[in-house]
Scaffold this motif. Structure first.
Motif, PDB file in Angstrom:
ATOM      1  N   TYR A  68     -14.768 -11.707  -1.975  1.00 27.90           N
ATOM      2  CA  TYR A  68     -15.526 -10.936  -0.989  1.00 27.90           C
ATOM      3  C   TYR A  68     -14.611 -10.334   0.080  1.00 27.90           C
ATOM      4  CZ  TYR A  68     -18.723  -9.982   2.889  1.00 27.90           C
ATOM      5  OH  TYR A  68     -19.403  -9.377   3.914  1.00 27.90           O
ATOM      6  N   VAL A  69     -13.604 -11.088   0.513  1.00 29.69           N
ATOM      7  CA  VAL A  69     -12.741 -10.612   1.600  1.00 29.69           C
ATOM      8  C   VAL A  69     -11.550  -9.787   1.095  1.00 29.69           C
ATOM      9  CG1 VAL A  69     -13.388 -12.355   3.288  1.00 29.69           C
ATOM     10  CG2 VAL A  69     -11.517 -12.827   1.702  1.00 29.69           C
ATOM     11  N   GLU A  70     -11.518  -9.470  -0.184  1.00 30.29           N
ATOM     12  CA  GLU A  70     -10.472  -8.603  -0.717  1.00 30.29           C
ATOM     13  C   GLU A  70     -10.863  -7.152  -0.453  1.00 30.29           C
ATOM     14  OE1 GLU A  70     -10.023  -9.638  -4.837  1.00 30.29           O
ATOM     15  OE2 GLU A  70      -9.010 -11.528  -4.351  1.00 30.29           O
ATOM     16  N   VAL A  71     -10.711  -6.751   0.798  1.00 26.73           N
ATOM     17  CA  VAL A  71     -11.078  -5.406   1.248  1.00 26.73           C
ATOM     18  C   VAL A  71      -9.905  -4.830   2.043  1.00 26.73           C
ATOM     19  CG1 VAL A  71     -13.562  -5.882   1.311  1.00 26.73           C
ATOM     20  CG2 VAL A  71     -12.185  -6.306   3.343  1.00 26.73           C
ATOM     21  N   GLU A  72     -10.007  -3.562   2.357  1.00 28.19           N
ATOM     22  CA  GLU A  72      -9.003  -2.918   3.207  1.00 28.19           C
ATOM     23  C   GLU A  72      -8.992  -3.594   4.575  1.00 28.19           C
ATOM     24  OE1 GLU A  72      -6.962  -0.306   2.378  1.00 28.19           O
ATOM     25  OE2 GLU A  72      -7.739  -0.451   0.329  1.00 28.19           O
ATOM     26  N   ASP A  73      -7.830  -3.547   5.228  1.00 23.03           N
ATOM     27  CA  ASP A  73      -7.700  -4.183   6.544  1.00 23.03           C
ATOM     28  C   ASP A  73      -8.739  -3.678   7.541  1.00 23.03           C
ATOM     29  OD1 ASP A  73      -5.602  -5.707   5.654  1.00 23.03           O
ATOM     30  OD2 ASP A  73      -4.050  -4.526   6.648  1.00 23.03           O
ATOM     31  N   GLU A  74      -8.969  -2.385   7.563  1.00 20.06           N
ATOM     32  CA  GLU A  74      -9.938  -1.822   8.509  1.00 20.06           C
ATOM     33  C   GLU A  74     -11.328  -2.418   8.281  1.00 20.06           C
ATOM     34  OE1 GLU A  74     -11.791   2.461   9.967  1.00 20.06           O
ATOM     35  OE2 GLU A  74     -10.186   2.452   8.492  1.00 20.06           O
ATOM     36  N   ASP A  75     -11.711  -2.540   7.012  1.00 17.72           N
ATOM     37  CA  ASP A  75     -13.017  -3.135   6.706  1.00 17.72           C
ATOM     38  C   ASP A  75     -13.048  -4.611   7.100  1.00 17.72           C
ATOM     39  OD1 ASP A  75     -13.898  -0.723   5.739  1.00 17.72           O
ATOM     40  OD2 ASP A  75     -13.545  -1.231   3.633  1.00 17.72           O
ATOM     41  N   LEU A  76     -11.947  -5.306   6.874  1.00 16.25           N
ATOM     42  CA  LEU A  76     -11.879  -6.721   7.240  1.00 16.25           C
ATOM     43  C   LEU A  76     -12.047  -6.898   8.752  1.00 16.25           C
ATOM     44  CD1 LEU A  76     -11.442  -9.639   6.315  1.00 16.25           C
ATOM     45  CD2 LEU A  76      -8.977  -9.249   6.561  1.00 16.25           C
ATOM     46  N   PHE A  77     -11.371  -6.074   9.531  1.00 18.11           N
ATOM     47  CA  PHE A  77     -11.492  -6.171  10.985  1.00 18.11           C
ATOM     48  C   PHE A  77     -12.899  -5.775  11.454  1.00 18.11           C
ATOM     49  CE2 PHE A  77      -6.743  -5.570  10.783  1.00 18.11           C
ATOM     50  CZ  PHE A  77      -6.466  -6.890  11.081  1.00 18.11           C
ATOM     51  N   ASN A  78     -13.500  -4.789  10.791  1.00 18.84           N
ATOM     52  CA  ASN A  78     -14.875  -4.419  11.137  1.00 18.84           C
ATOM     53  C   ASN A  78     -15.862  -5.514  10.750  1.00 18.84           C
ATOM     54  OD1 ASN A  78     -14.406  -1.951  12.409  1.00 18.84           O
ATOM     55  ND2 ASN A  78     -14.338  -0.863  10.475  1.00 18.84           N
ATOM     56  N   LEU A  79     -15.579  -6.232   9.661  1.00 19.52           N
ATOM     57  CA  LEU A  79     -16.420  -7.378   9.296  1.00 19.52           C
ATOM     58  C   LEU A  79     -16.319  -8.477  10.359  1.00 19.52           C
ATOM     59  CD1 LEU A  79     -15.857  -7.689   5.451  1.00 19.52           C
ATOM     60  CD2 LEU A  79     -18.044  -7.295   6.611  1.00 19.52           C
ATOM     61  N   GLU A 111       7.512  -8.137  10.234  1.00 24.16           N
ATOM     62  CA  GLU A 111       6.681  -8.143   9.026  1.00 24.16           C
ATOM     63  C   GLU A 111       5.200  -8.084   9.380  1.00 24.16           C
ATOM     64  OE1 GLU A 111       7.523 -11.315   6.276  1.00 24.16           O
ATOM     65  OE2 GLU A 111       9.672 -10.916   6.344  1.00 24.16           O
ATOM     66  N   ILE A 112       4.808  -8.755  10.459  1.00 26.89           N
ATOM     67  CA  ILE A 112       3.411  -8.695  10.906  1.00 26.89           C
ATOM     68  C   ILE A 112       3.065  -7.279  11.320  1.00 26.89           C
ATOM     69  CG2 ILE A 112       1.763  -9.489  12.663  1.00 26.89           C
ATOM     70  CD1 ILE A 112       3.328 -12.161  12.679  1.00 26.89           C
ATOM     71  N   ARG A 113       3.982  -6.638  12.067  1.00 27.59           N
ATOM     72  CA  ARG A 113       3.747  -5.245  12.483  1.00 27.59           C
ATOM     73  C   ARG A 113       3.588  -4.340  11.277  1.00 27.59           C
ATOM     74  NH1 ARG A 113       8.186  -6.152  15.767  1.00 27.59           N
ATOM     75  NH2 ARG A 113       7.561  -6.873  17.802  1.00 27.59           N
ATOM     76  N   GLN A 114       4.429  -4.524  10.281  1.00 31.97           N
ATOM     77  CA  GLN A 114       4.341  -3.689   9.078  1.00 31.97           C
ATOM     78  C   GLN A 114       3.052  -3.979   8.317  1.00 31.97           C
ATOM     79  OE1 GLN A 114       7.978  -4.533   6.968  1.00 31.97           O
ATOM     80  NE2 GLN A 114       9.163  -3.045   8.144  1.00 31.97           N
ATOM     81  N   ARG A 115       2.690  -5.241   8.189  1.00 32.70           N
ATOM     82  CA  ARG A 115       1.495  -5.627   7.422  1.00 32.70           C
ATOM     83  C   ARG A 115       0.234  -5.026   8.012  1.00 32.70           C
ATOM     84  NH1 ARG A 115      -2.560  -6.187   5.532  1.00 32.70           N
ATOM     85  NH2 ARG A 115      -3.500  -7.828   4.292  1.00 32.70           N
ATOM     86  N   PHE A 116       0.147  -4.998   9.344  1.00 32.27           N
ATOM     87  CA  PHE A 116      -1.058  -4.528  10.012  1.00 32.27           C
ATOM     88  C   PHE A 116      -0.886  -3.162  10.692  1.00 32.27           C
ATOM     89  CE2 PHE A 116      -1.567  -9.170   9.924  1.00 32.27           C
ATOM     90  CZ  PHE A 116      -2.757  -9.239   9.214  1.00 32.27           C
ATOM     91  N   ASN A 117       0.208  -2.474  10.388  1.00 40.27           N
ATOM     92  CA  ASN A 117       0.471  -1.148  10.965  1.00 40.27           C
ATOM     93  C   ASN A 117       0.409  -1.147  12.488  1.00 40.27           C
ATOM     94  OD1 ASN A 117       0.782   0.100   8.409  1.00 40.27           O
ATOM     95  ND2 ASN A 117      -1.437   0.176   8.219  1.00 40.27           N
TER      96      ASN A 117
END
Length: 135
Positions: A68-79, A111-117
């Motif tokens: 269920y949580v295998e979504v784009e980062d933006e969708d995950l943060f909106n969830l 790496e965190i900055r790169q992972r989450f832009n």
């Protein structure tokens, strides 16, 4: 009901009089929550309601949650925002845990900055000062 906000809204709605049409819809969130995210929240609530009424093994529930949580980062943060607003604790825990796991996989702040832009807005002086306090 898993969402205390929705439960309270439903309890607060006046009962329609006999012959009266349904009341206007109740807005659940501000404009930052689109229909895609609300559909995902409803999908989660529906599936977990099914889990609660059946004898589904915990491993199957965990596998469904992971997918269920295998979504784009933006969708995950909106969830995360939607779960917080609607007070769906289980969904909030699941989505925050997922982000925490992503962060744990990173070895450095870069790496965190790169992972989450996330842009690096430290000046060279700030970076040196920050590194000094870490060690």
């Amino acid at each position: 009901m898993r969402s205390t906000v929705i439960k309270q809204m439903l309890e607060d709605l006046p009962e329609p009089s006999e012959g009266e049409e349904q009341q206007d819809p109740v807005p659940l969130m501000d404009r930052s929550c689109n229909s895609k995210i609300l559909e995902k929240v409803i999908e989660y609530l529906t599936k977990h309601q099914e889990f609660d009424t059946s004898s589904t093994p915990q491993e199957d529930k965990d596998a469904w949650d992971k997918k269920y949580v295998e979504v784009e980062d933006e969708d995950l943060f909106n969830l995360i925002l939607a779960a917080n607003f609607l007070d769906v604790k289980d969904l909030l825990d699941l989505t925050c845990k997922t982000v925490a796991e992503y962060i744990k996989q990173c070895k450095t702040p870069e790496e965190i900055r790169q992972r989450f832009n996330i842009p690096n807005d430290f000046t060279p002086v700030n970076a040196i000062s920050f590194d000094f306090f870490l060690f």
